[in-house]
Design an enzyme around this catalytic site. Sequence first.
Site, PDB file in Angstrom:
ATOM      1  CG  PHE A  21      -9.278 -14.335  22.322  1.00 29.19           C
ATOM      2  CD1 PHE A  21      -9.709 -13.660  23.450  1.00 29.19           C
ATOM      3  CD2 PHE A  21      -7.919 -14.545  22.164  1.00 29.19           C
ATOM      4  CE1 PHE A  21      -8.803 -13.200  24.407  1.00 29.19           C
ATOM      5  CE2 PHE A  21      -7.004 -14.092  23.104  1.00 29.19           C
ATOM      6  CZ  PHE A  21      -7.448 -13.416  24.227  1.00 29.19           C
TER       7      PHE A  21
ATOM      8  CG  ASP B 174     -11.040 -20.889  22.408  1.00 24.42           C
ATOM      9  OD1 ASP B 174     -11.129 -21.157  23.620  1.00 24.42           O
ATOM     10  OD2 ASP B 174     -10.125 -20.179  21.928  1.00 24.42           O
TER      11      ASP B 174
ATOM     12  CE1 TYR C 289      -5.081 -17.416  30.590  1.00 25.72           C
ATOM     13  CE2 TYR C 289      -3.683 -19.208  29.827  1.00 25.72           C
ATOM     14  CZ  TYR C 289      -4.381 -18.046  29.579  1.00 25.72           C
ATOM     15  OH  TYR C 289      -4.389 -17.529  28.315  1.00 25.72           O
ATOM     16  CE  LYS C 290      -8.571 -16.655  29.297  1.00 28.22           C
ATOM     17  NZ  LYS C 290      -8.904 -16.637  27.872  1.00 28.22           N
TER      18      LYS C 290
ATOM     19  NE  ARG D 162     -12.988  -9.399  30.291  1.00 28.18           N
ATOM     20  CZ  ARG D 162     -12.137 -10.288  29.786  1.00 28.18           C
ATOM     21  NH1 ARG D 162     -12.498 -11.007  28.740  1.00 28.18           N
ATOM     22  NH2 ARG D 162     -10.936 -10.444  30.275  1.00 28.18           N
TER      23      ARG D 162
HETATM   24  C1  PLP Z   1      -7.843 -16.429  26.954  1.00 25.28           C
HETATM   25  C2  PLP Z   1      -8.107 -16.916  25.593  1.00 25.28           C
HETATM   26  C3  PLP Z   1      -7.071 -17.391  24.789  1.00 25.28           C
HETATM   27  C4  PLP Z   1      -5.654 -17.339  25.292  1.00 25.28           C
HETATM   28  O1  PLP Z   1      -4.750 -18.076  24.541  1.00 25.28           O
HETATM   29  P1  PLP Z   1      -3.275 -18.335  25.104  1.00 25.28           P
HETATM   30  O2  PLP Z   1      -2.598 -19.065  24.057  1.00 25.28           O
HETATM   31  O3  PLP Z   1      -3.413 -19.064  26.403  1.00 25.28           O
HETATM   32  O4  PLP Z   1      -2.653 -16.992  25.379  1.00 25.28           O
HETATM   33  C5  PLP Z   1      -7.386 -17.892  23.533  1.00 25.28           C
HETATM   34  N1  PLP Z   1      -8.661 -17.901  23.085  1.00 25.28           N
HETATM   35  C6  PLP Z   1      -9.694 -17.426  23.837  1.00 25.28           C
HETATM   36  C7  PLP Z   1     -11.076 -17.468  23.321  1.00 25.28           C
HETATM   37  C8  PLP Z   1      -9.444 -16.917  25.105  1.00 25.28           C
HETATM   38  O5  PLP Z   1     -10.434 -16.455  25.842  1.00 25.28           O
END
Ligand code: PLP
Length: 384
Positions: free
Chosen positions: A100, A169, A194-195, A343
């Site tokens: 990401f 992660d 939040y997911k 997606r």
């Molecule tokens: C959604 C997501 C994030 C989001 O990071 P935030 O700091 O909450 O914006 C980070 N890493 C991955 C792999 C994600 O899917």
Amino acid sequence: MQGRIYLDGNSLGPPSGDQAGRLADFVTSQWDADLIRGWTSQGWWEAPLRIGDRIGRLLGAAAGQVVVGDNTTIMLYKMIGAGLNLRSDRRSIVTHTANFPTDRHVIDSVARATGVGVRAVSSSDLIDAIDESAAVVVATHVDFRSAERFDMAEVTAAAHDAGAVVVWDLSHSVGAMDVHLDACDVDLAVGCTYKYLNGGPGSPAFAYVASRHLPLLDQPLPGWIGHADPFSMAEDHRPAADVRRVLSGTPPVLGLASLDIALDRFDEVDMTELRRASLALTDRFMDLADRRLAGYGFSVITPRDHERRGSHVSLSHPDAYAIVQALVAAGVVGDFREPSLCRFGFAPLYLTVEHVDEAVDRLVTVMETRTYEADEFAVRSTVT
Ligand SMILES: *Cc1c(COP(=O)(O)O)cnc(C)c1O
């Protein structure tokens, strides 16, 4: 079936039926009623650790190793920095190029600050890239684009064989599948709430620190909330003995309250069952995509193998952006990811096979009637 079908719970989960009422109640019966005393009388001080343990149960982590606060980006910074401090004789961070973007940005920043190198390789080359120079391996368990899933035990063991520590992660794993952090001997991990956990927009992230690393864990953003004795107002930082040392500043109590409410929905959930339900949903969608959507130019890029798949499915199509917009107008919410992906997230907590069937029916209609060719669906918005 009528109404909205929400296939974006992998980006932002929906509130529970009683979320609004219970959040409002928090404001009146805790914040307004107790004000500053709430830190102790309402347990706000302990909430990051208490809620951390609730998440830990979903991750196969024994109590005392998970804490909630910040966001995933900041937690990554702290855990990668802490990982480097655990292996200060080593010279590199290893990751995968498809990781990401925020993970990549943080890795590069930590590397610049500490003078170590970064090796970013394709996912299939990750294990081979872990050599004797590696201090930390940073990997996202489920790829946000393809939903490809790493074998957590295998990658962790490879990191350990080379003498490195691993930071996982779990943003696209937690709340959608069983995870076994302790059993896989994972060192450090982070993830979003939040997911699939449905904590609410911007609800705080979590970090996991294996108990064997806690006594020595030295994270790069020490603050007073992670101090062993915050109200001594001491000049020197002495980290708390427990996982509180991961915290830096004041925890986001309203976000924690929302997350705490959301986690009630997981209390009775067996994560192995939930994983089975998730696979049934993605199997169904992939099967229908092959049979009903391939003729319209879609191809499934998500791995077929259960072991290698997360809980969303991505379809590649040259007109992906417009198709996702037209589908949203038809009541099916998915999202678009560059360069050409539709997606669809299948949150097993609240979706059924009937939702999958209906979503595919509506997508077939969008393609048949070519509604996605309308001008209004071609304009890109800021959040896709
Ligand atoms: C959604 C997501 C994030 C989001 O990071 P935030 O700091 O909450 O914006 C980070 N890493 C991955 C792999 C994600 O899917």
